[in-house]
Write an enzyme that holds these catalytic residues in place. Structure first.
Site, short mmCIF file in Angstrom:
data_model
loop_
_atom_site.label_atom_id
_atom_site.label_comp_id
_atom_site.label_asym_id
_atom_site.label_seq_id
_atom_site.Cartn_x
_atom_site.Cartn_y
_atom_site.Cartn_z
N ALA A 85 17.59 -0.76 -3.04
CA ALA A 85 16.86 -1.03 -1.79
C ALA A 85 17.52 -0.22 -0.68
CB ALA A 85 16.90 -2.52 -1.46
N ASP A 86 16.78 -0.05 0.40
CA ASP A 86 17.33 0.66 1.57
C ASP A 86 17.98 -0.31 2.54
OD1 ASP A 86 16.38 3.35 0.87
OD2 ASP A 86 14.44 2.36 0.95
N GLU A 105 7.16 0.50 -7.44
CA GLU A 105 8.26 -0.47 -7.42
C GLU A 105 7.72 -1.87 -7.10
OE1 GLU A 105 12.02 2.31 -6.05
OE2 GLU A 105 10.75 1.48 -4.51
C1 5RP Z 1 13.01 4.21 -3.83
C2 5RP Z 1 13.76 3.04 -3.31
C3 5RP Z 1 15.23 3.02 -3.55
O1 5RP Z 1 15.55 1.86 -4.26
C4 5RP Z 1 15.94 3.03 -2.21
O2 5RP Z 1 15.50 4.16 -1.48
C5 5RP Z 1 17.46 3.06 -2.39
O3 5RP Z 1 17.86 4.32 -2.85
P1 5RP Z 1 19.37 4.65 -3.19
O4 5RP Z 1 19.76 3.75 -4.33
O5 5RP Z 1 19.33 6.11 -3.58
O6 5RP Z 1 20.20 4.41 -1.94
O7 5RP Z 1 13.23 2.11 -2.74
O8 5RP Z 1 11.67 4.17 -3.45
#
Ligand code: 5RP
Length: 233
Positions: A85-86, A105
């Site tokens: 997640a972000d 997702e």
């Molecule tokens: C992709 C997402 C990823 O889970 C989110 O961007 C986190 O990425 P990362 O693990 O590279 O920090 O939602 O659509």
């Protein structure tokens, strides 16, 4: 400890949730990639699981790792999804889609009995909104949709709102696996997250958005002090 090491730590801890015979949703992004690689190593040692990838990027990695794949139609309900997640807030609400895979997702998470989110510590926030919210839109009429999103965030957001069409490394509009575009909406803070999510859900031209509400059952956080696993009560 670096962010990457925290991500890897969380991803490897998530393996403890996986049982032989499970069908798994496989998330997208760098943290999810650590999980897919760790799962691949288990599969090569005889672990029997099937995966449903949430993006072409994850499909390619999973195939390289030798993880047997299936699709949602054949799998039906998935046992468990592991994704990154972000941002994650204290109510287990998420911003996702930084990697552009939010639509698949969300579909995969919605089809799962249990969703575990793996993150590094910096992703845990009090209020969602430091990370711009990815919103997937149809290309037709994108300017009009962008304008309507901007107006909506003017109502829900606090402070300045900045709406940007996502571009790729060549400066061209970024195209998702579903052949849509992504608008990244930066807002300072939104208090009524559920209200914003449901307004976006009903906006013509919007395919889906990166607000994941009631789609996370467990958080696995990698940190300098080790891994913290928190189940939603
Ligand atoms: C992709 C997402 C990823 O889970 C989110 O961007 C986190 O990425 P990362 O693990 O590279 O920090 O939602 O659509």
């Amino acid at each position: 400890m670096s962010k990457e090491a925290q991500k890897q730590q969380a991803a490897e801890a998530a393996l403890d949730l996986v049982e032989n015979g499970m069908t798994l949703g496989l998330g997208t992004g760098s943290t999810a990639a650590f999980f897919v690689s760790a799962l691949g190593a288990r599969v090569r040692h005889g672990f029997d699981v099937k995966g449903v990838p949430t993006s072409e990027q994850t499909r390619i990695l999973a195939e390289k790792e030798g993880i047997p794949l299936t699709n949602l139609g054949d799998a039906g309900r998935l046992d468990l999804t592991i994704d990154g997640a972000d941002e994650v807030d204290t109510s287990f609400r998420l911003i996702k889609g930084g990697g552009g895979a939010l639509l698949r997702e969300k579909i995969v998470a919605s089809a799962s009995r249990k969703v575990a989110i793996i993150v590094d510590e910096a992703k845990c926030v009090d209020h969602l909104g430091h990370f711009p919210l990815p919103i997937e839109v149809v290309p037709f009429g994108v300017r009009v949709t962008q304008q309507r999103i901007s107006e909506l965030l003017g109502v829900y957001g606090e402070g300045e709102v900045n709406i940007r069409l996502r571009t790729d490394q060549f400066g061209e509009p970024y195209v998702t696996d579903g052949e849509h575009l992504i608008v990244d909406a930066a807002f300072n803070k939104v208090t009524n997250i559920e209200g914003l999510a449901s307004s976006l859900d009903s906006m013509t031209g919007v395919v889906d958005h990166g607000l994941f509400i009631d789609l996370c059952d467990m958080l696995i956080v990698g940190s300098d002090n080790g891994v913290r696993t928190i189940a939603k009560s």
